[in-house]
Each structure stands twice: as C-alpha cells, then as structure tokens.
Write a protein that holds these residues in place. Structure first.
Motif, PDB file in Angstrom:
ATOM      1  N   THR A 171       0.825  -1.208   0.000  1.00 20.23           N
ATOM      2  CA  THR A 171       0.000   0.000   0.000  1.00 20.23           C
ATOM      3  C   THR A 171       0.858   1.256   0.000  1.00 20.23           C
ATOM      4  OG1 THR A 171      -1.793  -1.129   1.155  1.00 20.23           O
ATOM      5  CG2 THR A 171      -1.791   1.279   1.207  1.00 20.23           C
ATOM      6  N   PHE A 172       1.845   1.304   0.866  1.00 19.92           N
ATOM      7  CA  PHE A 172       2.683   2.489   0.959  1.00 19.92           C
ATOM      8  C   PHE A 172       3.561   2.648  -0.279  1.00 19.92           C
ATOM      9  CE2 PHE A 172       1.622   3.771   5.180  1.00 19.92           C
ATOM     10  CZ  PHE A 172       1.211   2.615   5.812  1.00 19.92           C
ATOM     11  N   LEU A 178       2.479   5.954  -7.300  1.00 21.32           N
ATOM     12  CA  LEU A 178       1.432   6.680  -8.009  1.00 21.32           C
ATOM     13  C   LEU A 178       1.587   8.190  -7.859  1.00 21.32           C
ATOM     14  CD1 LEU A 178      -1.650   4.427  -7.167  1.00 21.32           C
ATOM     15  CD2 LEU A 178      -0.597   4.750  -9.412  1.00 21.32           C
ATOM     16  N   LYS A 179       2.050   8.618  -6.700  1.00 23.95           N
ATOM     17  CA  LYS A 179       2.265  10.045  -6.492  1.00 23.95           C
ATOM     18  C   LYS A 179       3.319  10.573  -7.462  1.00 23.95           C
ATOM     19  CE  LYS A 179       3.337  13.485  -2.951  1.00 23.95           C
ATOM     20  NZ  LYS A 179       3.671  13.707  -1.518  1.00 23.95           N
ATOM     21  N   GLN A 180       4.402   9.813  -7.634  1.00 24.93           N
ATOM     22  CA  GLN A 180       5.441  10.237  -8.563  1.00 24.93           C
ATOM     23  C   GLN A 180       4.925  10.231  -9.997  1.00 24.93           C
ATOM     24  OE1 GLN A 180       8.534  11.489  -7.764  1.00 24.93           O
ATOM     25  NE2 GLN A 180       8.417  12.033  -9.922  1.00 24.93           N
ATOM     26  N   GLU A 181       4.137   9.208 -10.342  1.00 24.01           N
ATOM     27  CA  GLU A 181       3.558   9.161 -11.682  1.00 24.01           C
ATOM     28  C   GLU A 181       2.647  10.357 -11.923  1.00 24.01           C
ATOM     29  OE1 GLU A 181       1.597   5.488 -12.398  1.00 24.01           O
ATOM     30  OE2 GLU A 181       3.382   4.252 -12.086  1.00 24.01           O
ATOM     31  N   LEU A 182       1.892  10.738 -10.881  1.00 22.55           N
ATOM     32  CA  LEU A 182       0.990  11.884 -10.999  1.00 22.55           C
ATOM     33  C   LEU A 182       1.779  13.174 -11.188  1.00 22.55           C
ATOM     34  CD1 LEU A 182      -2.042  12.398 -10.989  1.00 22.55           C
ATOM     35  CD2 LEU A 182      -1.932  12.731  -8.524  1.00 22.55           C
ATOM     36  N   LYS A 183       2.890  13.310 -10.471  1.00 23.61           N
ATOM     37  CA  LYS A 183       3.742  14.482 -10.640  1.00 23.61           C
ATOM     38  C   LYS A 183       4.294  14.550 -12.061  1.00 23.61           C
ATOM     39  CE  LYS A 183       5.430  15.086  -5.894  1.00 23.61           C
ATOM     40  NZ  LYS A 183       6.645  15.096  -5.041  1.00 23.61           N
ATOM     41  N   GLU A 208      -6.571   6.251  -9.271  1.00 19.92           N
ATOM     42  CA  GLU A 208      -5.825   5.174  -8.623  1.00 19.92           C
ATOM     43  C   GLU A 208      -5.092   5.694  -7.393  1.00 19.92           C
ATOM     44  OE1 GLU A 208      -3.260   3.531 -11.550  1.00 19.92           O
ATOM     45  OE2 GLU A 208      -4.874   2.560 -12.690  1.00 19.92           O
ATOM     46  N   TYR A 209      -4.544   6.897  -7.482  1.00 16.89           N
ATOM     47  CA  TYR A 209      -3.830   7.490  -6.356  1.00 16.89           C
ATOM     48  C   TYR A 209      -4.764   7.765  -5.180  1.00 16.89           C
ATOM     49  CZ  TYR A 209      -1.171  10.929  -3.662  1.00 16.89           C
ATOM     50  OH  TYR A 209      -0.529  11.618  -2.656  1.00 16.89           O
ATOM     51  N   LYS A 213      -4.431   6.162  -1.511  1.00 17.00           N
ATOM     52  CA  LYS A 213      -4.321   7.024  -0.339  1.00 17.00           C
ATOM     53  C   LYS A 213      -5.379   6.681   0.697  1.00 17.00           C
ATOM     54  CE  LYS A 213      -2.381  10.243   0.719  1.00 17.00           C
ATOM     55  NZ  LYS A 213      -1.225  10.377   1.635  1.00 17.00           N
ATOM     56  N   HIS A 214      -6.564   6.340   0.232  1.00 18.66           N
ATOM     57  CA  HIS A 214      -7.623   5.955   1.164  1.00 18.66           C
ATOM     58  C   HIS A 214      -7.226   4.680   1.911  1.00 18.66           C
ATOM     59  CE1 HIS A 214     -11.582   5.542   2.889  1.00 18.66           C
ATOM     60  NE2 HIS A 214     -11.682   4.321   2.389  1.00 18.66           N
ATOM     61  N   GLY A 215      -6.653   3.718   1.194  1.00 14.18           N
ATOM     62  CA  GLY A 215      -6.189   2.508   1.851  1.00 14.18           C
ATOM     63  C   GLY A 215      -5.084   2.795   2.858  1.00 14.18           C
ATOM     64  N   GLU A 216      -4.176   3.694   2.510  1.00 19.09           N
ATOM     65  CA  GLU A 216      -3.110   4.080   3.434  1.00 19.09           C
ATOM     66  C   GLU A 216      -3.684   4.741   4.683  1.00 19.09           C
ATOM     67  OE1 GLU A 216      -0.651   7.556   2.514  1.00 19.09           O
ATOM     68  OE2 GLU A 216       1.084   6.240   2.685  1.00 19.09           O
TER      69      GLU A 216
END
Length: 223
Positions: A171-172, A178-183, A208-209, A213-216
């Motif tokens: 999860t982490f 995904l955060k890096q992909e979004l950036k 997806e991000y 994040k909700h799971g985290e």
C-alpha cells in the motif's frame, strides 16, 4: 506609496495579466485586470521570481477534455524585499489532487530548522517487530539522571521505528509510486495543456492514487 520595510502579499488573484498566463492564449482585458494592475502599481509591488509550475490553477482535474489552465496564485513583494533578501523566491509545486498549486516561499537564511519531536504511527505497535525493538532500546544503558537516560533511549528508538513505519507492504509503496507518476504527468500537462491523451492518463492515475491514499489512511488509523 513607498515602504522601506519588506512585506509580502500572497493570494489567489482571479485575474490574468499577461499573455501566456492562460492556456488558451490571450484573453480580453477586463475591468478587473485593470483594477488589479492599478492597485499593484499604487502599492508598488511585483511578482517575486519563481520556479516550478507556470500554470497554478486547473479548472478540472478529472475532466480530460477540459484544457483550461491559468496562472492565478501569486506572491507579490515590494522593492525592500529584493534589496534586503535578494535570494528570496517562490516554488510552485505540482497540484497533485488540488485545483491549485501549493506555493513554497523560500527565504534563505531566515528559517531555523528545529529538531523533530519523538513520535510514531500507532498502527506499527501491532507489528511483531515493535516489542523487540522497544525492549532492545530499553536495555541500552546511559549515565546521567533518569530524564536524561529516558531521552537518550527515545532518541535511539527513532531510527528503528521510522524504518518500521515505512516497510508496511504494497500500500505504501503503491502510494509513493502513483504520487510520482501523478507528478510526472502533471509536468507534461503543464507543457501540453491540450493533449487529450495525456489528460486521459492523468485522470486514471489520479483515481488510482486517491484509492491508494484511502487505503493508506485506513492503515494509519489503526490503534
């Protein structure tokens, strides 16, 4: 108006003043734009130099057909800032899941780093490695008063607990990836605001991000 003291004005100014501040090109000069420029000139301020995203506002992150991007967020300064703090500047970050870009005002030499307090996420106390790590930390011996010894033991635990905090499964890892992909894809959007294929991909990654994040968040809520 002349003011010899450094001061800053930060805000979301819902006007575009120059060519290139709207993804669709030039726009008509409105009365609001004229009023903004007149006010800016009267109080003698200018945009501080900046890096990062050029467009600081997007109309719709989740609608790949919407290509409206604008530069709305600004940090304005007077001449005294540039004279007293010539290295001051602002960094406009990628907006990730917001419609506005976060802005970091950098004032070199004026920010003092403070030591971080001892803390850890509650959920790691349920991991099998937690108790052995704490017991090992308690066994360390120090010379001094009780409070000094306690502080040294807590300080010794920080590194091990921090490592335990960030090795908690897919999860982490997925959130960070995904955060890096979004950036990365938002950088592409900033340069190509009308590319539908890029915006389609950005919308998919954003959803997806948010799910990751909700799971985290649920993991971090464990007690």
């Amino acid at each position: 108006m002349v003011n010899n003291r450094p001061w800053f004005i930060l805000g979301d100014f819902n006007v575009t003043r120059f060519l290139g501040e709207h993804s669709s090109g030039s726009s008509l000069v409105t009365s609001e734009m004229n009023e903004f420029n007149e006010c800016k000139n009267q109080i003698e301020v200018e945009d501080i130099r900046s890096t990062g995203c050029h467009f600081t506002w997007t109309k719709s992150l989740k609608n790949p057909r919407c290509g409206t991007l604008k530069k709305l967020d600004r940090i304005l300064v007077n001449d005294a800032v540039m004279n007293c703090i010539p290295q001051a500047h602002v960094i406009f970050l990628l907006y990730i899941i917001s419609d506005h870009s976060p802005a970091i005002l950098c004032i070199p030499g004026y920010i003092i780093n403070k030591p971080k307090s001892f803390r850890f996420m509650n959920y790691i106390s349920e991991r099998g490695e937690f108790i052995p790590i704490v017991q090992k930390g308690r066994e360390n011996q120090y010379v001094g008063c009780d409070m000094y010894c306690l502080l040294k033991k807590l300080k010794g635990l920080k590194k091990d607990l921090k490592q335990l905090n960030w090795i908690n499964g897919d999860t982490f890892v997925r959130v960070n990836t995904l955060k890096q992909e979004l950036k990365d894809i938002q950088i592409q959007i900033d340069s190509h605001p009308h590319d539908s294929a890029i915006k389609d991909k950005a919308t998919k990654i954003l959803l997806e991000y948010e799910n990751a994040k909700h799971g985290e968040f649920l993991i971090l809520q464990q007690k």
